[in-house]
Design a protein around this motif. Structure first.
Motif, mmCIF file in Angstrom:
data_model
loop_
_atom_site.group_PDB
_atom_site.id
_atom_site.type_symbol
_atom_site.label_atom_id
_atom_site.label_comp_id
_atom_site.label_asym_id
_atom_site.label_seq_id
_atom_site.Cartn_x
_atom_site.Cartn_y
_atom_site.Cartn_z
ATOM 1 N N ASN A 94 0.820 -1.214 0.000
ATOM 2 C CA ASN A 94 0.000 0.000 0.000
ATOM 3 C C ASN A 94 0.851 1.259 0.000
ATOM 4 O OD1 ASN A 94 -2.305 -1.724 0.541
ATOM 5 N ND2 ASN A 94 -1.555 -1.820 2.647
ATOM 6 N N TYR B 80 -3.389 0.097 -3.627
ATOM 7 C CA TYR B 80 -3.209 -1.195 -2.979
ATOM 8 C C TYR B 80 -2.244 -2.103 -3.732
ATOM 9 C CZ TYR B 80 -7.354 -0.313 -0.110
ATOM 10 O OH TYR B 80 -8.257 0.201 0.780
ATOM 11 N N LEU C 48 2.202 -2.266 4.948
ATOM 12 C CA LEU C 48 1.937 -3.641 4.576
ATOM 13 C C LEU C 48 0.444 -3.915 4.652
ATOM 14 C CD1 LEU C 48 4.703 -5.517 6.594
ATOM 15 C CD2 LEU C 48 4.437 -5.563 4.110
ATOM 16 N N ASN C 49 0.013 -4.970 3.979
ATOM 17 C CA ASN C 49 -1.368 -5.414 4.151
ATOM 18 C C ASN C 49 -1.553 -6.142 5.477
ATOM 19 O OD1 ASN C 49 -2.856 -4.462 2.031
ATOM 20 N ND2 ASN C 49 -2.370 -6.185 0.696
ATOM 21 N N GLY D 153 -1.020 -3.261 13.554
ATOM 22 C CA GLY D 153 -2.164 -2.608 12.934
ATOM 23 C C GLY D 153 -1.860 -2.043 11.557
ATOM 24 N N ASN D 154 -0.804 -2.530 10.923
ATOM 25 C CA ASN D 154 -0.447 -2.039 9.587
ATOM 26 C C ASN D 154 -0.150 -0.543 9.607
ATOM 27 O OD1 ASN D 154 -1.156 -4.632 8.908
ATOM 28 N ND2 ASN D 154 -3.164 -4.059 8.173
ATOM 29 N N GLU D 155 0.699 -0.132 10.508
ATOM 30 C CA GLU D 155 0.996 1.295 10.593
ATOM 31 C C GLU D 155 1.639 1.767 9.301
ATOM 32 O OE1 GLU D 155 2.618 -1.048 12.142
ATOM 33 O OE2 GLU D 155 4.729 -0.574 12.455
ATOM 34 N N GLN D 156 1.426 3.034 9.011
ATOM 35 C CA GLN D 156 1.982 3.627 7.803
ATOM 36 C C GLN D 156 3.328 4.273 8.133
ATOM 37 O OE1 GLN D 156 -0.867 6.193 5.834
ATOM 38 N NE2 GLN D 156 -2.441 4.608 5.852
ATOM 39 N N GLY E 42 -8.996 0.703 14.249
ATOM 40 C CA GLY E 42 -7.707 0.846 14.907
ATOM 41 C C GLY E 42 -7.400 2.317 15.114
ATOM 42 N N PHE F 240 -4.290 5.159 16.055
ATOM 43 C CA PHE F 240 -2.849 5.377 15.948
ATOM 44 C C PHE F 240 -2.498 6.760 16.475
ATOM 45 C CE2 PHE F 240 -1.958 1.962 12.802
ATOM 46 C CZ PHE F 240 -3.254 1.689 12.399
ATOM 47 N N TYR G 198 0.800 9.488 15.972
ATOM 48 C CA TYR G 198 2.046 9.818 15.271
ATOM 49 C C TYR G 198 2.622 11.099 15.850
ATOM 50 C CZ TYR G 198 1.254 6.438 11.485
ATOM 51 O OH TYR G 198 1.081 5.292 10.754
ATOM 52 N N PHE H 93 5.588 6.925 13.729
ATOM 53 C CA PHE H 93 4.573 6.117 14.401
ATOM 54 C C PHE H 93 4.955 5.909 15.868
ATOM 55 C CE2 PHE H 93 1.565 2.868 15.232
ATOM 56 C CZ PHE H 93 2.229 1.851 15.890
ATOM 57 N N TYR I 176 -0.240 1.982 18.738
ATOM 58 C CA TYR I 176 -1.448 1.497 18.081
ATOM 59 C C TYR I 176 -2.355 0.804 19.096
ATOM 60 C CZ TYR I 176 -4.393 -1.778 15.527
ATOM 61 O OH TYR I 176 -5.462 -2.491 15.062
ATOM 62 N N ARG J 252 -8.262 4.053 11.691
ATOM 63 C CA ARG J 252 -8.531 3.221 10.537
ATOM 64 C C ARG J 252 -9.786 2.425 10.832
ATOM 65 N NH1 ARG J 252 -4.869 -0.830 10.782
ATOM 66 N NH2 ARG J 252 -6.530 -2.145 11.563
ATOM 67 N N GLN K 49 -11.021 -3.598 9.518
ATOM 68 C CA GLN K 49 -9.718 -4.254 9.503
ATOM 69 C C GLN K 49 -9.178 -4.421 8.105
ATOM 70 O OE1 GLN K 49 -7.716 -4.980 11.848
ATOM 71 N NE2 GLN K 49 -8.966 -4.808 13.685
ATOM 72 N N GLN L 173 -7.231 0.202 4.569
ATOM 73 C CA GLN L 173 -5.930 0.721 4.965
ATOM 74 C C GLN L 173 -5.912 2.231 5.143
ATOM 75 O OE1 GLN L 173 -3.567 -1.342 5.734
ATOM 76 N NE2 GLN L 173 -4.758 -3.118 5.117
ATOM 77 N N LEU M 79 -6.265 5.869 6.621
ATOM 78 C CA LEU M 79 -6.262 6.518 7.921
ATOM 79 C C LEU M 79 -6.941 7.878 7.811
ATOM 80 C CD1 LEU M 79 -2.663 5.926 9.339
ATOM 81 C CD2 LEU M 79 -4.761 4.697 9.897
#
Lengths: 115, 115
Positions: free
Chosen positions: A31, A50, A95-96, A101-104, B33, B35, B37, B47, B50, B95, B98, B101, B103
């Motif tokens: 992503n 994606y 990541l997917n 929690g798939n942080e960016q 979720g 987050f 930052y 980050f 989470y 987010r 699940q 992706q 935010l």
């Protein structure tokens, strides 16, 4: 370490110019995202992707387009720059399936000024 | 409608004190979720922590903890024993779902730690 790089830290363009902002990530993330950040408004999502050649509009896509020809690279294009596109532009990847929690992960940002 | 609200534009705290940054959110999705930052003056988003909506315990990462009150829809960040290097902008983000992706970010809080 995850590395997200952006082609320029500072950019000055004239009204009407076509502007390319490049973003590259080296962690094989599926992503990728483009945000703009303005004072008092936080970060707003412009476009995201994606997968290669896939793109989805975010909250403020007007005046922008994107390109993702390779997994590691996501380009933001301003077809005809306008003064109201003066802003900080942040690229991110994720990541997917991540552990937290798939942080960016974000790049350092490009501060674009359109005169 | 604003989905993430940070009501403190700026906060000033003495070094070594604990600080709480407020964040409330709005969602009807049971799976989401949250987050936090940090954005130092250099501009890069870092980050911090989470919290998943189904997590039973509040998340902690070193000096950072998340005070998650699900019924009140709040997810406040607590920084213990603040340091000068904690001076930065702090963003809360959510987010939904699940599988997604994207935010959504709050407006941010500028934290200044005084010596």
């Amino acid at each position: 370490d995850v590395k997200v790089t952006q082609s320029s830290r500072y950019l000055v363009k004239r009204t009407g110019e076509k502007v390319f902002l490049e973003c590259v990530q080296d962690m094989d993330h599926e992503n990728m995202f483009w945000y703009r950040q303005d004072p008092g408004l936080g970060l707003r999502l412009i476009y995201f992707s994606y997968d290669v050649k896939m793109k989805e509009k975010g909250d403020i896509p007007e005046g922008y387009s994107v390109s993702r020809e390779k997994k590691e690279r996501f380009s933001l294009i301003l077809e005809s720059a306008s003064t109201n596109q003066t802003s900080m532009y942040l690229c991110a990847s994720s990541l997917n399936q991540g552990a937290r929690g798939n942080e960016q992960y974000f790049g350092p940002g490009t501060r674009l000024t359109v005169t | 409608a604003q989905k993430i609200t940070q009501t403190q534009p700026g906060m000033f705290v003495q070094e070594k004190e604990a600080v709480t940054l407020d964040c409330t959110y709005d969602t009807s999705d049971p799976s989401y979720g949250l987050f936090w930052y940090k954005q130092p003056s250099s501009g890069e988003m870092i980050f911090l922590i989470y919290q998943g909506s189904y997590d039973q315990q509040n998340a902690t990462e070193g000096r950072y903890s998340l005070n998650f009150q699900k019924a009140r829809k709040s997810a406040n960040l607590v920084i213990s024993a603040s340091q000068l290097g904690d001076s930065a902008m702090y963003f809360c983000a959510m987010r939904e779902n699940q599988g997604a992706q994207k935010l959504v970010f709050g407006q941010g809080t500028r934290l200044t730690i005084n010596p």
